[in-house]
Design a protein around this motif. Structure first.
Motif, short mmCIF file in Angstrom:
data_model
loop_
_atom_site.label_atom_id
_atom_site.label_comp_id
_atom_site.label_asym_id
_atom_site.label_seq_id
_atom_site.Cartn_x
_atom_site.Cartn_y
_atom_site.Cartn_z
N VAL A 1 -31.80 18.12 49.00
CA VAL A 1 -30.61 18.34 48.18
C VAL A 1 -30.31 17.10 47.35
O VAL A 1 -30.21 15.99 47.85
N VAL A 2 -30.18 17.32 46.04
CA VAL A 2 -29.89 16.23 45.10
C VAL A 2 -28.40 16.18 44.80
O VAL A 2 -27.79 15.13 44.74
N GLU A 3 -27.81 17.37 44.62
CA GLU A 3 -26.40 17.43 44.23
C GLU A 3 -25.79 18.73 44.73
O GLU A 3 -26.47 19.74 44.84
N ARG A 4 -24.49 18.68 45.01
CA ARG A 4 -23.74 19.85 45.45
C ARG A 4 -22.44 19.90 44.66
O ARG A 4 -21.76 18.89 44.54
N PHE A 5 -22.16 21.05 44.10
CA PHE A 5 -20.92 21.25 43.35
C PHE A 5 -20.13 22.38 44.01
O PHE A 5 -20.70 23.42 44.32
N VAL A 6 -18.84 22.17 44.20
CA VAL A 6 -17.99 23.20 44.77
C VAL A 6 -16.93 23.55 43.73
O VAL A 6 -16.28 22.67 43.18
N GLY A 7 -16.78 24.86 43.47
CA GLY A 7 -15.86 25.30 42.43
C GLY A 7 -16.61 25.47 41.12
O GLY A 7 -17.80 25.14 41.02
N VAL A 8 -15.93 25.97 40.13
CA VAL A 8 -16.56 26.19 38.82
C VAL A 8 -16.95 24.83 38.25
O VAL A 8 -16.14 23.91 38.18
N THR A 9 -18.22 24.71 37.87
CA THR A 9 -18.77 23.44 37.41
C THR A 9 -19.18 23.55 35.96
O THR A 9 -19.80 24.52 35.56
N GLN A 10 -18.83 22.53 35.18
CA GLN A 10 -19.14 22.53 33.75
C GLN A 10 -20.62 22.28 33.51
O GLN A 10 -21.29 21.61 34.28
N ARG A 11 -21.09 22.80 32.41
CA ARG A 11 -22.50 22.73 32.05
C ARG A 11 -23.06 21.30 32.05
O ARG A 11 -24.12 21.04 32.59
N ASN A 12 -22.32 20.35 31.43
CA ASN A 12 -22.89 19.00 31.33
C ASN A 12 -23.05 18.34 32.70
O ASN A 12 -23.98 17.56 32.90
N ASP A 13 -22.19 18.65 33.67
CA ASP A 13 -22.35 18.11 35.02
C ASP A 13 -23.60 18.67 35.68
O ASP A 13 -24.34 17.95 36.35
N ILE A 14 -23.85 19.96 35.47
CA ILE A 14 -25.04 20.60 36.04
C ILE A 14 -26.28 20.02 35.39
O ILE A 14 -27.26 19.71 36.07
N GLU A 15 -26.25 19.86 34.07
CA GLU A 15 -27.40 19.32 33.35
C GLU A 15 -27.76 17.91 33.83
O GLU A 15 -28.93 17.58 34.04
N THR A 16 -26.75 17.08 34.02
CA THR A 16 -26.99 15.71 34.51
C THR A 16 -27.68 15.74 35.87
O THR A 16 -28.65 15.02 36.11
N ALA A 17 -27.21 16.61 36.77
CA ALA A 17 -27.79 16.72 38.11
C ALA A 17 -29.22 17.26 38.04
O ALA A 17 -30.10 16.81 38.77
N LEU A 18 -29.46 18.22 37.14
CA LEU A 18 -30.81 18.77 36.99
C LEU A 18 -31.78 17.70 36.50
O LEU A 18 -32.91 17.60 36.98
N GLU A 19 -31.32 16.87 35.57
CA GLU A 19 -32.16 15.78 35.06
C GLU A 19 -32.47 14.78 36.17
O GLU A 19 -33.60 14.33 36.32
N GLU A 20 -31.45 14.45 36.97
CA GLU A 20 -31.65 13.53 38.10
C GLU A 20 -32.65 14.11 39.10
O GLU A 20 -33.40 13.36 39.74
N ALA A 21 -32.64 15.43 39.25
CA ALA A 21 -33.54 16.08 40.20
C ALA A 21 -34.97 16.18 39.67
O ALA A 21 -35.89 16.47 40.43
N GLY A 22 -35.13 15.95 38.36
CA GLY A 22 -36.47 15.96 37.77
C GLY A 22 -36.82 17.23 37.02
O GLY A 22 -37.99 17.48 36.74
N ALA A 23 -35.81 18.03 36.66
CA ALA A 23 -36.08 19.27 35.90
C ALA A 23 -36.44 18.94 34.48
O ALA A 23 -36.07 17.91 33.95
#
Length: 89
Positions: A67-89
């Protein structure tokens, strides 16, 4: 490296319906750079417990290391994108 976004949701969850279009748009724009796994907590209680999901929606971003990141509640696109980049997507 394989990157997966697990989307924990339920059909009765209002905020989950708000989250869906954000995820669909991301999926289209990122074209196969990560997998989306939708987990209906009513049908997959075991998986929800395994990931200790207590609130919906919950998004969990994983790669081969876990697990790289966990978001609870509605999460904005840029926060998800940052986590995806950190995960190596």
């Amino acid at each position: 490296m394989a990157v997966t976004l697990k989307d924990f949701y339920a059909d009765w969850c209002g905020p989950c319906k708000t989250q869906d279009p954000i995820l669909e748009e991301l999926e289209d724009d990122w074209e196969g750079r990560f997998d989306v796994e939708k987990v209906n907590v009513d049908e997959n209680q075991e998986t929800a417990n395994e990931y200790q999901v207590r609130s919906l929606p919950t998004l969990i971003i994983e790669n081969d290391d876990g697990v790289v990141e966990r978001f609870v509640g509605v999460t904005q696109r840029n926060d998800i994108e940052t986590a995806l980049e950190e995960a190596g997507a």
